[in-house]
Design a protein around this motif. Sequence first.
Motif, mmCIF file in Angstrom:
data_model
loop_
_atom_site.group_PDB
_atom_site.id
_atom_site.type_symbol
_atom_site.label_atom_id
_atom_site.label_comp_id
_atom_site.label_asym_id
_atom_site.label_seq_id
_atom_site.Cartn_x
_atom_site.Cartn_y
_atom_site.Cartn_z
ATOM 1 N N LEU A 333 0.820 -1.214 0.000
ATOM 2 C CA LEU A 333 0.000 0.000 0.000
ATOM 3 C C LEU A 333 0.851 1.260 0.000
ATOM 4 C CD1 LEU A 333 -2.839 -1.008 2.497
ATOM 5 C CD2 LEU A 333 -3.012 -0.774 0.014
ATOM 6 N N THR A 334 1.953 1.240 0.739
ATOM 7 C CA THR A 334 2.838 2.412 0.759
ATOM 8 C C THR A 334 3.386 2.719 -0.622
ATOM 9 O OG1 THR A 334 3.447 1.880 3.035
ATOM 10 C CG2 THR A 334 4.857 3.420 1.866
ATOM 11 N N ASP A 335 3.795 1.672 -1.345
ATOM 12 C CA ASP A 335 4.298 1.879 -2.702
ATOM 13 C C ASP A 335 3.220 2.456 -3.607
ATOM 14 O OD1 ASP A 335 6.679 0.848 -1.837
ATOM 15 O OD2 ASP A 335 6.302 -1.179 -2.592
ATOM 16 N N LYS A 336 1.989 1.966 -3.469
ATOM 17 C CA LYS A 336 0.912 2.497 -4.306
ATOM 18 C C LYS A 336 0.648 3.971 -4.020
ATOM 19 C CE LYS A 336 -1.727 -1.759 -5.132
ATOM 20 N NZ LYS A 336 -3.035 -2.441 -4.959
ATOM 21 N N VAL A 337 0.576 4.325 -2.736
ATOM 22 C CA VAL A 337 0.310 5.715 -2.375
ATOM 23 C C VAL A 337 1.431 6.637 -2.859
ATOM 24 C CG1 VAL A 337 0.026 7.294 -0.436
ATOM 25 C CG2 VAL A 337 -1.135 5.076 -0.409
ATOM 26 N N GLU A 338 2.679 6.207 -2.680
ATOM 27 C CA GLU A 338 3.804 7.031 -3.133
ATOM 28 C C GLU A 338 3.812 7.166 -4.650
ATOM 29 O OE1 GLU A 338 7.277 5.274 -1.535
ATOM 30 O OE2 GLU A 338 6.931 5.971 0.520
ATOM 31 N N GLN A 339 3.478 6.079 -5.346
ATOM 32 C CA GLN A 339 3.434 6.158 -6.801
ATOM 33 C C GLN A 339 2.340 7.113 -7.264
ATOM 34 O OE1 GLN A 339 2.748 2.390 -8.664
ATOM 35 N NE2 GLN A 339 3.076 3.169 -10.737
ATOM 36 N N ARG A 340 1.178 7.095 -6.582
ATOM 37 C CA ARG A 340 0.106 8.006 -6.947
ATOM 38 C C ARG A 340 0.520 9.466 -6.705
ATOM 39 N NH1 ARG A 340 -3.361 6.125 -3.854
ATOM 40 N NH2 ARG A 340 -4.158 4.551 -5.290
ATOM 41 N N LYS A 341 1.243 9.696 -5.619
ATOM 42 C CA LYS A 341 1.712 11.056 -5.350
ATOM 43 C C LYS A 341 2.688 11.519 -6.431
ATOM 44 C CE LYS A 341 1.143 10.895 -0.313
ATOM 45 N NZ LYS A 341 1.832 10.932 0.980
ATOM 46 N N ARG A 342 3.570 10.620 -6.853
ATOM 47 C CA ARG A 342 4.508 10.981 -7.918
ATOM 48 C C ARG A 342 3.774 11.273 -9.227
ATOM 49 N NH1 ARG A 342 7.627 6.744 -5.605
ATOM 50 N NH2 ARG A 342 6.876 5.310 -7.214
ATOM 51 N N GLN A 343 2.731 10.478 -9.504
ATOM 52 C CA GLN A 343 1.962 10.724 -10.718
ATOM 53 C C GLN A 343 1.261 12.072 -10.672
ATOM 54 O OE1 GLN A 343 -0.614 7.342 -11.054
ATOM 55 N NE2 GLN A 343 0.926 6.052 -12.027
ATOM 56 N N LYS A 344 0.717 12.416 -9.502
ATOM 57 C CA LYS A 344 0.088 13.726 -9.375
ATOM 58 C C LYS A 344 1.092 14.837 -9.602
ATOM 59 C CE LYS A 344 -3.631 12.422 -6.190
ATOM 60 N NZ LYS A 344 -4.208 12.644 -4.845
ATOM 61 N N LEU A 345 2.263 14.682 -9.008
ATOM 62 C CA LEU A 345 3.303 15.708 -9.153
ATOM 63 C C LEU A 345 3.747 15.835 -10.592
ATOM 64 C CD1 LEU A 345 5.196 17.713 -7.796
ATOM 65 C CD2 LEU A 345 6.810 15.843 -7.430
ATOM 66 N N ASN A 346 3.994 14.715 -11.245
ATOM 67 C CA ASN A 346 4.423 14.740 -12.648
ATOM 68 C C ASN A 346 3.327 15.285 -13.545
ATOM 69 O OD1 ASN A 346 6.843 13.618 -11.894
ATOM 70 N ND2 ASN A 346 6.201 11.521 -12.303
ATOM 71 N N GLY A 347 2.066 14.890 -13.231
ATOM 72 C CA GLY A 347 0.970 15.364 -14.066
ATOM 73 C C GLY A 347 0.774 16.852 -13.952
ATOM 74 N N GLY A 348 0.967 17.408 -12.744
ATOM 75 C CA GLY A 348 0.774 18.841 -12.560
ATOM 76 C C GLY A 348 1.869 19.663 -13.173
ATOM 77 N N GLN A 349 3.048 19.071 -13.448
ATOM 78 C CA GLN A 349 4.189 19.828 -13.947
ATOM 79 C C GLN A 349 4.351 19.711 -15.452
ATOM 80 O OE1 GLN A 349 7.517 18.348 -11.772
ATOM 81 N NE2 GLN A 349 7.016 19.463 -9.916
ATOM 82 N N THR A 350 3.531 18.913 -16.115
ATOM 83 C CA THR A 350 3.653 18.742 -17.554
ATOM 84 C C THR A 350 2.471 19.339 -18.256
ATOM 85 O OG1 THR A 350 2.589 16.592 -17.349
ATOM 86 C CG2 THR A 350 4.997 16.627 -17.283
#
Length: 595
Positions: A333-350
């Motif tokens: 679950l920790t890996d999933k949550v961290e991956q989702r946070k990274r996706q949000k960050l990457n999505g907001g910056q592109t």
Amino acid sequence: MTECECNPSFSRARMSELLFETYGVPSIAFGIDDAFSYKYNQKLGNCGEDGLAISCEHGTCHVVPFLKGQPVLEACCRTNVGGFHITDFLRQLLSLKYPYHSASITWEKAEELKKEHCSIALDYMSELQIFKNNKEEAEEKTWHWQLPWVPPPKEEPPSEEELARKAALKEKAGQRLRDMAAAKRSQKIVELEKQLSYLEELMEQLDGAEEHEATSILGRSGYLSQQEIKSAILKGTQSLRKAKGESNGNEDKADASGVDKYPLVSVPDETLTPEQLKEKKKQILLKTTTEGRMRAKQRRAEEEALREKQEEERRSENPELYLEELRARYSELTDKVEQRKRQKLNGGQTNGNYSSSGGVGRGERLNAAQKERMRLLTSAAFDRGKGEDTFGMRDEDWLVYKKMSKDNDDEDDGNDDEESELARITSKIQEMDPTFVTKTEAVQPTPEPPKARTLTAEDYRISIGLERFRCPEILFQPGMIGIDQAGIDEMVSISLRRLMENESVKERLCQSILVTGGCSLLPGIIPRLESGIRQFRPYLAPLKLVRAADPLLDAWRGAAAFGASSKFGRQTFSLADYREHGENLFHRYNIVYSL
């Protein structure tokens, strides 16, 4: 001054200029070192009046024939390979073989290794085959040079007191982290409770206030309506439960309170106006959606209760296995949550591009959903009725809202469920293991650099195997170092061909061959020369080779004897001759003199 054969007149002129003008010598004479060495050994009885002198020197090798005790320079032969090239070749080979010891392999050390270990092979190709195929014999012919090496101090294993001290420090650091996490969690809970208390007091004031007073209270608080305050209270309550590690199963009550918002659902259609019918359809759709959500949450609550019961049974049967399962689920679950946070960050910056992780971030998905909403609304407003606003007249029109909000609602619900599950598992792990620290609270340790292998005496040992024979081989094969000239055995044949004499004279010369020079001290040079010269001579022709009495100093002794003789004065030229004729004197100087 001694010099080699074929020495340029320019070199002789520079040496004379240095001796006359710098050192002020009264007179100078030049002579060939091979001739001095041959005449000195002739006096000792090592060679006759007719013979050959093979000189292997520092920078060159020469073959000079002698007839009646005098050198025949017209028939001499020279190769620009000598001891210097052997030493330099050995240094290069060892530096390439041991690049990490190149600083220790100096030219002087290579010269010492050449004198101590190098030898000339009778058959070079046979030696190559030995080092290629026969490992035992090759090992016997390999010499080793041990460089200075100091054994590193042995590391003693840590004592029990040291281990206990390190364990105590580790436990202390872990406890400090846990205390910091608990303090941070407590502070967050206090802040949330204060915020909820303030909002509840604000709602009480609004409930007992009149309309104009309520507007003033809302203006001072910064909220626009009571509904916004209720939403803030609901979110704050959920955040407080999450911080305390409690389940959000009580959210059904908050959703159930919204049932009274649909008063037109139970009213018959005959008593409603057309506008109320439209509103009733909206309420029916919203009520159906709300009831579906409530049923799904109720079903999840039942599943959660059943899962809690099953987990409690597994915990009582095998606590260790149950704890391992919890840790594995926590990591997932920790890996999933961290991956989702990274996706949000990457999505907001592109700007519609793919993120660095190779996937599409939340920003891209939201942009696509917004575009889809605009398309649906535009189609509903203008496509139906050819521009007339008839949206809402049909039941399927209201499915547009459901389609627009489906993706975001599902995603948000999934995110909340995973985060709630993560908080629940974390609390269970901390109940069973008080020393457990979450990944967000733990301090990432600095990775230790890879430990280098401990160097041993073998790493400081230089092996000299095939190099012992390969380096001196350049005397016979100068092409190995890129010099396209003849070897010293072939030079004897060339010198004899240049000598315009009959075969009997050549046989007499071959019966008195003197080998001199520093390289003649290499072991195996006499047998190798004899083997090479026989290949150019007739079958069973007489051949005799002898090494000089002192290959290093015989030339000096012969020159000293000549300088003490009466002939020396006739072979010199003075300072007055140099001042009168200048450098032209050296071009006419004849070094063929009677010794």
